[in-house]
Design an enzyme around this catalytic site. Structure first.
Site, PDB file in Angstrom:
ATOM      1  N   SER A   1       2.258   2.833   7.904  1.00 23.29           N
ATOM      2  CA  SER A   1       2.203   1.454   8.381  1.00 23.29           C
ATOM      3  C   SER A   1       2.187   1.420   9.911  1.00 23.29           C
ATOM      4  CB  SER A   1       3.381   0.672   7.790  1.00 23.29           C
ATOM      5  OG  SER A   1       3.218  -0.712   7.968  1.00 23.29           O
TER       6      SER A   1
ATOM      7  N   ASP B   1      -1.645  -2.112  -2.215  1.00 24.95           N
ATOM      8  CA  ASP B   1      -1.029  -2.418  -0.918  1.00 24.95           C
ATOM      9  C   ASP B   1      -1.380  -3.841  -0.495  1.00 24.95           C
ATOM     10  OD1 ASP B   1      -0.161  -2.520   1.784  1.00 24.95           O
ATOM     11  OD2 ASP B   1      -0.390  -0.350   1.952  1.00 24.95           O
TER      12      ASP B   1
ATOM     13  N   HIS C   1       2.923  -1.010  -0.722  1.00 25.26           N
ATOM     14  CA  HIS C   1       3.059  -0.575   0.667  1.00 25.26           C
ATOM     15  C   HIS C   1       4.292   0.317   0.801  1.00 25.26           C
ATOM     16  CE1 HIS C   1       2.143  -0.934   4.912  1.00 25.26           C
ATOM     17  NE2 HIS C   1       3.414  -1.194   5.170  1.00 25.26           N
TER      18      HIS C   1
END
Length: 493
Positions: free
Chosen positions: A45, A132, A166
């Site tokens: 991320s 995600d 995620h």
């Protein structure tokens, strides 16, 4: 068996208690024996975006490669939080990939980041979960397209077939694979850290599935390198016993960057201890460095859109400078900066030169049994950006009427080199056409040398303004100088 969310939270709480009750005071980051040609970086991320920034801006340091989980192209946000949360996360169709490639080349030509040619031999591992909802898979698709301009397709692995939300994916720890939430580590029955490290480094020893020695973890003083700027006062590292100060082993270094809401304050040591990296580190002499943001950082994120500094993506960005300084410090214990060697590979024989032009020379040699590739050195400097699979190489960009010397080394499948060949010399031809000079080089090299200009990601011959194609390190063009500062596309007789 997978941990459910409650068990993961309980494990995190236990780690927090352990850290609070038994951890020793932070120490200064030690100087270890690190092979600096084997330094890599990865992140999730915000850490994924930061990993790309480090890989590209400090490509001389991280030339070995990078792993990116749910990240995006270099300078994707272009200094805007609107871009960061929009096109770089939720609406990837708006990512101007060609512009970002152009910015990368411009900054490299200005010295604001390292030369992009360093990326040509890099390995890149990309991962995007199909579920995600934070950084949409299309953002990672754009990152893959971005890397196409700098890294050979054969060097890139892009895995995007796991139904993961995620998170950093493991094969035995974390939330359910489709869950989004702290600690943003999910059990998807896939060892992502292992797959990534094996792509970056090649074949590795099997990971250590036993409990890792507590003494291999250290909390180090980050304030040696940076104060404020969204960085915590301490960071963490995992140092295998053979790699610790005073040890005889020369080790490798991998930098691991957490995502938003994943620093020690947010999830305790779960990202440091339970993402799978250290198991592989322990059996393969890889030091793991875990820089940490502070709670003062926006959402505990690394700076990939400029919340701390406008130069966040350049070598001068405060967080970038700090992490580079950490890498330099931990690598300063006397490790080698030379390629690994394979004494079983003999020196190539029959090295010769032929086909001289005013700007190039063909170097040839005999095949070596057991060699997977070859490297060519001109006056002791390696000239091939990618391994040479055949037994000849055309060295370009040479000066007219100039003598050079070349040697060749065979390399095995892991890149370890054998003995150096005897040297072969050659002299380039005089510039033809009463002083007209032809130069064959990549479009990126032409722009750097002032023979061409670039606009909108394309290179143009200086003076004639002829379109040479994409401005990158893969497109090669021959330019003929017909008068001062005037070049045309063509060849010299």
């Amino acid at each position: 068996m997978a941990f459910n969310f409650i068990r993961a939270a309980a494990a995190g709480a236990a780690l927090a208690l352990c850290a609070a009750g038994g951890a020793s005071a932070a120490v200064n980051l030690p100087a270890l024996k690190i092979d600096t040609t084997q330094t890599t970086v990865s992140g999730l991320s915000a850490g994924g975006f930061m990993a790309v920034q480090l890989h590209v801006a400090y490509s001389a340091t991280f030339a070995k490669g990078a792993g990116v989980v749910a990240g995006g192209p270099f300078y994707c946000a272009e200094g805007s939080i609107v871009n960061a949360t929009g096109r770089c996360m939720a609406s990837p169709a708006g990512i101007p990939t060609s512009t970002l490639v152009s910015t990368t080349n411009t900054w490299a030509s200005q010295g604001l980041i390292d030369p992009v040619a360093n990326l040509q031999a890099s390995k890149v591992y990309l991962f995007s979960g199909t579920l995600d909802s934070v950084v949409k898979p299309g953002v990672m698709d754009a990152l893959r397209t971005y890397y196409n301009s700098f890294v050979p397709a054969a060097n890139v692995v892009y895995k995007k077939d796991i139904a993961a939300e995620h998170a950093m994916v493991t094969d035995d720890y974390g939330n359910g694979c489709s869950t989004k939430g702290a600690p943003y580590v999910s059990d998807c029955n896939f060892d992502l850290a292992g797959a990534m490290l094996q792509h970056l480094y090649g074949t590795l020893n099997a990971r250590n599935n036993a409990t890792l020695p507590t003494g291999n973890y250290i909390e180090f003083n980050q304030s040696q390198f940076i104060t404020n700027h969204g960085m915590a006062t301490t960071g963490w590292a995992y140092i295998p016993q053979a790699c610790q100060a005073g040890g005889s082993a020369t080790c490798r270094l991998h930098v691991v960057l957490h995502g938003c809401k994943q620093n020690i304050s947010d999830v305790q040591q779960q990202y440091v201890r339970n993402t799978g990296y250290n198991r592989w580190a322990d059996t393969n002499n890889i030091v793991m460095l875990y820089p940490q943001t502070s709670t003062a950082a926006t959402n505990s994120c690394f700076d990939w859109w400029g919340y701390d500094n406008a130069n966040y993506a350049k070598k001068s960005g405060p967080q970038m400078v700090a992490i580079k300084a950490m890498v330099d410090q931990i690598s300063s214990g006397g490790g080698t900066t030379n390629p690994p060697t394979n004494p079983a590979l003999p020196a190539p024989t029959g090295v010769n030169t032929s086909g001289a032009t005013a700007s190039s020379m063909v170097v040839g040699w005999g095949a070596v049994s057991g060699a997977a590739s070859y490297n060519v050195y001109r006056n002791t400097n390696k000239v091939n950006a990618l391994p040479v699979s055949g037994t000849s190489y055309t060295d370009t960009g040479l000066a007219a009427s100039t003598s050079y010397s070349w040697t060749v080394r065979a390399a095995d499948a892991n890149g370890a080199e054998g003995a150096t060949s005897a040297a072969a010399s050659g002299t380039t031809l005089a510039a033809p056409g009463g002083g007209a000079t032809c130069t064959t080089a990549t479009n990126y090299a032409h722009v750097q040398a002032g023979r061409a200009t670039q606009t909108g990601g394309y290179a143009y011959a200086k003076g004639s303004n002829q379109n040479m194609g994409l401005w990158n390190v893969f497109v090669t063009t021959t330019l003929k100088q017909t008068s001062p500062n005037y070049y045309v596309i063509g060849t010299c007789p």
